[in-house]
Design a protein around this motif. Structure first.
Motif, PDB file in Angstrom:
ATOM      1  N   ASP A 286      43.449  35.472 122.206  1.00 44.13           N
ATOM      2  CA  ASP A 286      43.433  36.557 123.191  1.00 44.13           C
ATOM      3  C   ASP A 286      44.576  37.558 123.054  1.00 44.13           C
ATOM      4  OD1 ASP A 286      41.149  35.547 124.558  1.00 44.13           O
ATOM      5  OD2 ASP A 286      42.417  34.068 125.550  1.00 44.13           O
ATOM      6  N   TYR A 287      45.634  37.186 122.313  1.00 42.65           N
ATOM      7  CA  TYR A 287      46.803  38.054 122.211  1.00 42.65           C
ATOM      8  C   TYR A 287      47.284  38.141 120.764  1.00 42.65           C
ATOM      9  CZ  TYR A 287      47.234  37.163 127.269  1.00 42.65           C
ATOM     10  OH  TYR A 287      47.008  37.048 128.612  1.00 42.65           O
ATOM     11  N   PRO A 288      47.749  39.327 120.350  1.00 48.68           N
ATOM     12  CA  PRO A 288      48.523  39.396 119.103  1.00 48.68           C
ATOM     13  C   PRO A 288      49.877  38.706 119.304  1.00 48.68           C
ATOM     14  CG  PRO A 288      47.739  41.569 119.796  1.00 48.68           C
ATOM     15  CD  PRO A 288      47.558  40.651 120.959  1.00 48.68           C
ATOM     16  N   PHE A 289      50.408  38.156 118.234  1.00 47.58           N
ATOM     17  CA  PHE A 289      51.702  37.486 118.282  1.00 47.58           C
ATOM     18  C   PHE A 289      52.624  38.035 117.207  1.00 47.58           C
ATOM     19  CE2 PHE A 289      49.859  34.447 121.081  1.00 47.58           C
ATOM     20  CZ  PHE A 289      50.912  33.807 121.716  1.00 47.58           C
ATOM     21  N   SER A 290      53.916  38.039 117.507  1.00 46.64           N
ATOM     22  CA  SER A 290      54.940  38.224 116.486  1.00 46.64           C
ATOM     23  C   SER A 290      55.734  36.935 116.385  1.00 46.64           C
ATOM     24  CB  SER A 290      55.871  39.398 116.823  1.00 46.64           C
ATOM     25  OG  SER A 290      56.740  39.049 117.885  1.00 46.64           O
ATOM     26  N   VAL A 291      56.281  36.692 115.215  1.00 43.00           N
ATOM     27  CA  VAL A 291      57.116  35.510 114.985  1.00 43.00           C
ATOM     28  C   VAL A 291      58.522  35.990 114.660  1.00 43.00           C
ATOM     29  CG1 VAL A 291      57.560  33.560 113.464  1.00 43.00           C
ATOM     30  CG2 VAL A 291      55.231  34.008 114.252  1.00 43.00           C
ATOM     31  N   HIS A 292      59.468  35.581 115.485  1.00 39.24           N
ATOM     32  CA  HIS A 292      60.854  36.020 115.363  1.00 39.24           C
ATOM     33  C   HIS A 292      61.710  34.832 114.971  1.00 39.24           C
ATOM     34  CE1 HIS A 292      64.197  38.664 115.918  1.00 39.24           C
ATOM     35  NE2 HIS A 292      64.659  38.090 117.017  1.00 39.24           N
ATOM     36  N   GLY A 293      62.293  34.867 113.790  1.00 41.68           N
ATOM     37  CA  GLY A 293      63.120  33.770 113.323  1.00 41.68           C
ATOM     38  C   GLY A 293      64.550  33.875 113.807  1.00 41.68           C
TER      39      GLY A 293
ATOM     40  N   PHE B 221      58.270  27.763 107.577  1.00 39.03           N
ATOM     41  CA  PHE B 221      58.106  29.087 108.184  1.00 39.03           C
ATOM     42  C   PHE B 221      56.793  29.709 107.713  1.00 39.03           C
ATOM     43  CE2 PHE B 221      61.141  32.251 110.177  1.00 39.03           C
ATOM     44  CZ  PHE B 221      60.188  33.229 110.422  1.00 39.03           C
ATOM     45  N   ARG B 222      56.503  29.582 106.422  1.00 33.47           N
ATOM     46  CA  ARG B 222      55.261  30.148 105.891  1.00 33.47           C
ATOM     47  C   ARG B 222      54.038  29.441 106.484  1.00 33.47           C
ATOM     48  NH1 ARG B 222      53.545  32.782 100.280  1.00 33.47           N
ATOM     49  NH2 ARG B 222      51.297  32.741 100.601  1.00 33.47           N
TER      50      ARG B 222
END
Length: 287
Positions: free
Chosen positions: A58-65, A84-85
């Motif tokens: 339902d939502y776009p996501f970003s991944v912040h390391g 991480f990959r």
């Protein structure tokens, strides 16, 4: 959807950091949020990842390391990059990012985002690490400007010049944390507008907004980037200037400590949306 399609569709949206205390509320109510950010290291294993995958429908996501340690002189942790990959392949984020900092020495994780001297040697190290990260992850990453509380005497390059050159050498994008710019420039007696000007030709792929606190150390007041309050008026004004210089970019409201009710986060997101919409309307009339 493709990474490019996602980025184009949400460039004018405002996202929120998805933190544990608000997880259940988001799952049950599906609020009208443009997108969510997660911190990578919280989801490299365990049942929480399955909950993210459900929300991902339902939502776009970003991944912040927070653990790549792009400034580490000995190179990146290969096993961490593999995990991480794997996370990226499962979540399919539209953006991936980490910090211009270091946090690992001799295999020991120090638990903080530590500052770097801005020299040619450091630039070579970070360039090599960003190249390695992008190769291992199979995609572009964004690198975030830090909040700073000191200046290394032997730094020979300004921070915006360092970031701009890093982007030119590696093809990475930049995550412009507007609150960090304000905190850094206030603490080190620099000009925030000049900072933005020095980045004006750089590829800003995301913008962060957050709160900060003011503490007294002797006779000096220091701003602390604590992500524990609403965005301040000067940071909102600097956000307007950032839009003028870089145009629309996905914008995130960060709040990581002393979490408020979810409605407070939504109010902050709506404030950012109003500023972005006003800039867009003004820009359209001028065109």
């Amino acid at each position: 959807m493709s990474e490019r399609t996602n980025s184009a569709e949400i460039a004018a949206r405002v996202g929120l950091g998805l933190r544990g205390p608000h997880f259940r509320h988001v799952e049950t109510t599906r609020p009208a949020v443009g997108w969510f950010e997660i911190h990578a290291e919280n989801y490299l294993s365990g049942p929480a990842l399955a909950r993210i995958e459900s929300l991902r429908r339902d939502y776009p996501f970003s991944v912040h390391g927070v653990g790549l340690s792009l400034g580490t002189a000995s190179g990146l942790d290969v096993e961490h990059l593999k995990r991480f990959r794997t996370l990226i392949e499962r979540v399919e984020p539209f953006l991936v990012s980490d910090h211009l900092s270091w946090s690992i020495a001799d295999g020991v994780y120090l638990g903080d985002l530590l500052p770097l001297p801005y020299t040619e040697e450091t630039l070579d190290i970070v360039t090599s690490n960003v190249d390695a990260a992008q190769d291992a992850l199979g995609r572009q990453i964004l690198v975030e400007n830090p909040s700073r509380y000191l200046h290394f005497r032997h730094s020979t390059i300004s921070e915006p010049e360092f970031l701009a050159e890093l982007a030119r050498r590696t093809g990475c994008g930049l995550l412009l944390d507007v609150n960090n710019v304000f905190v850094t420039c206030t603490n080190l007696d620099l000009d925030a507008l000049s900072y933005l000007d020095a980045l004006s030709e750089s590829p800003v792929g995301e913008i962060h907004l957050a709160g900060h606190s003011r503490v007294q150390r002797g006779n000096a007041a220091i701003l602390i980037d604590d992500h524990a309050s609403t965005v301040s008026s000067p940071v909102w004004q600097l956000y307007e200037r950032a839009l003028e210089r870089f145009g629309m970019a996905p914008t995130l409201i960060e709040w990581d400590k002393d979490l408020p009710p979810f409605d407070t986060l939504m109010s902050e997101a709506h404030a950012a949306e109003r500023i972005a919409r006003s800039w867009s309307d003004t820009n359209a009339r001028a065109a």
